[in-house]
Scaffold this motif. Structure first.
Motif, short mmCIF file in Angstrom:
data_model
loop_
_atom_site.label_atom_id
_atom_site.label_comp_id
_atom_site.label_asym_id
_atom_site.label_seq_id
_atom_site.Cartn_x
_atom_site.Cartn_y
_atom_site.Cartn_z
N LEU A 1 47.56 68.01 -16.77
CA LEU A 1 48.63 67.03 -16.88
C LEU A 1 49.24 67.02 -18.28
O LEU A 1 50.44 66.76 -18.44
CB LEU A 1 48.11 65.63 -16.53
N VAL B 1 53.39 60.95 -13.98
CA VAL B 1 52.36 61.61 -14.78
C VAL B 1 51.54 60.59 -15.56
O VAL B 1 50.30 60.67 -15.58
CB VAL B 1 53.01 62.64 -15.73
N LEU C 1 51.12 67.20 -9.99
CA LEU C 1 51.40 68.51 -10.58
C LEU C 1 52.53 69.23 -9.84
O LEU C 1 53.32 69.95 -10.46
CB LEU C 1 50.13 69.37 -10.55
N LYS D 1 47.37 59.89 -15.57
CA LYS D 1 46.60 60.16 -16.78
C LYS D 1 45.78 58.93 -17.17
O LYS D 1 44.62 59.06 -17.60
CB LYS D 1 47.53 60.58 -17.92
#
Length: 358
Positions: free
Chosen positions: A213, A166, A160, A170
């Motif tokens: 996210l 990312v 973050l 995830k």
């Protein structure tokens, strides 16, 4: 053998306080040597002593329960991170050492807290967290499971803050959430350590991290210098050849039409297929276009669904087969052998987990 109670007395015996200290006497000795008045006085002292011990024991129990409650409370921010640069992996009991090193112990003792801050080790740790989430989470101890969640929280916070990596995080959170959905249903079978409410709370945290996210917005750099689109097409292709994931190429091609044209280069996808998959695997999944050309891009995604990708990391954990030491690559090897490099092997995340399967 006479029955021994909590104070190590057998039936018919009692402790009497004298000028010389406490002595053990029987009922007959007490009737002969102790007067009724002293006996009553002893009884009163013993009753007072028992009451005091009872109150003390009660307070100790309350303190122990409070410590246990604080330990199991998910909001407790007590770190369980160790910073050992290397550990000794023992797989059996000997005269000098009892027990063996488990996956949870290695996960607790190795310095994974600092590893996630190192760009060379970040992907390695993320892959290891994903493999543990798939099948090894129930084998971890309670402290190791909590340590796992603490490290995961730091990984999410780093993503973050940096706005990088990312997609892998995830995917890691999705894998962990799916695994926990199946494990929580088996809580009555001692699959996970701790109260089910704690794990439900942790699953809520995972959903919250996923939402954060999803809402992340990557800011454009403020630097007004040269960008990727300003480079010649040949240099842009050379940069694309450094990418090892086809999904990154697809995302890059969506930036602008010029990059989209370059990402359709057949040689680019051919090298990507040859990097991740063997010739035998490629021959089994051949796809030919109407013009007679091989569809390397379509073949790549088809092969990705059938076979695992080749994994490559900048820094990995190493294991010495001579002294059974597990350490990071750039740590000085503690082995005293004449040629330590010959007995050192690099471990992939899967090899690391297999190391603790007995």
């Amino acid at each position: 053998m006479p029955f021994l109670g909590q104070d190590w007395r057998s039936p018919g015996q009692s402790w009497v306080k004298t000028e010389e200290g406490w002595k053990k006497t029987t009922t007959d000795d007490k009737n002969n040597n102790v007067s009724v008045q002293s006996f009553c006085k002893e009884a009163e002292e013993e009753e007072s002593f028992n009451k005091e011990n009872l109150l003390l024991s009660f307070s100790y129990d309350m303190a122990a329960k409070k410590r246990k409650k604080d330990f199991m409370n998910n909001n407790t921010k007590v770190p369980y991170f160790h910073r050992e640069k290397w550990i000794y992996v023992h797989k059996g009991s000997t005269k000098e050492r009892h027990g063996y090193c488990t996956l949870g112990e290695a996960f607790n003792r190795l310095d994974f807290c600092s590893a996630i801050k190192d760009t060379r080790r970040f992907n390695y740790v993320v892959r290891l967290l994903e493999l543990i989430a798939k099948s090894q989470l129930p084998s971890l101890s309670g402290v190791a499971q909590k340590n796992y969640m603490n490290i995961l929280e730091r990984v999410v916070q780093k993503v973050l803050d940096d706005q990088q990596n990312v997609r892998p995080i995830k995917e890691l959170l999705q894998t962990l959430y799916v695994s926990l959905c199946g494990l929580v249903q088996d809580m009555g079978k001692s699959v996970l350590v701790g109260n089910i409410n704690i794990w439900v709370h942790r699953m809520e945290n995972i959903l919250q991290w996923q939402q954060q996210l999803d809402n992340i917005q990557i800011n454009r750099p403020t630097n007004t210098g040269m960008t990727l689109t300003d480079l010649p097409a040949s240099l842009q292709l050379n940069i694309m050849h450094s990418l090892s994931d086809g999904r990154d190429l697809v995302s890059l091609g969506q930036v602008c039409p010029e990059l989209g044209t370059l990402t359709e280069d057949r040689l680019l996808w051919k090298k990507l297929c040859q990097y991740h998959f063997t010739d035998r695997q490629i021959r089994k999944r051949l796809m030919v276009s109407d013009k007679g050309h091989l569809e390397w891009k379509k073949m790549y995604f088809k092969l990705s669904r059938c076979y695992p990708h080749r994994e490559q990391y900048s820094d990995t954990l190493h294991f010495c087969t001579h002294c059974h030491i597990l350490f990071w690559k750039d740590i000085n090897h503690p082995c005293t052998a004449n040629n330590p490099e010959s007995c050192t092997m690099s471990l992939s995340p899967q090899d690391f987990i297999n190391l603790f399967k007995f």
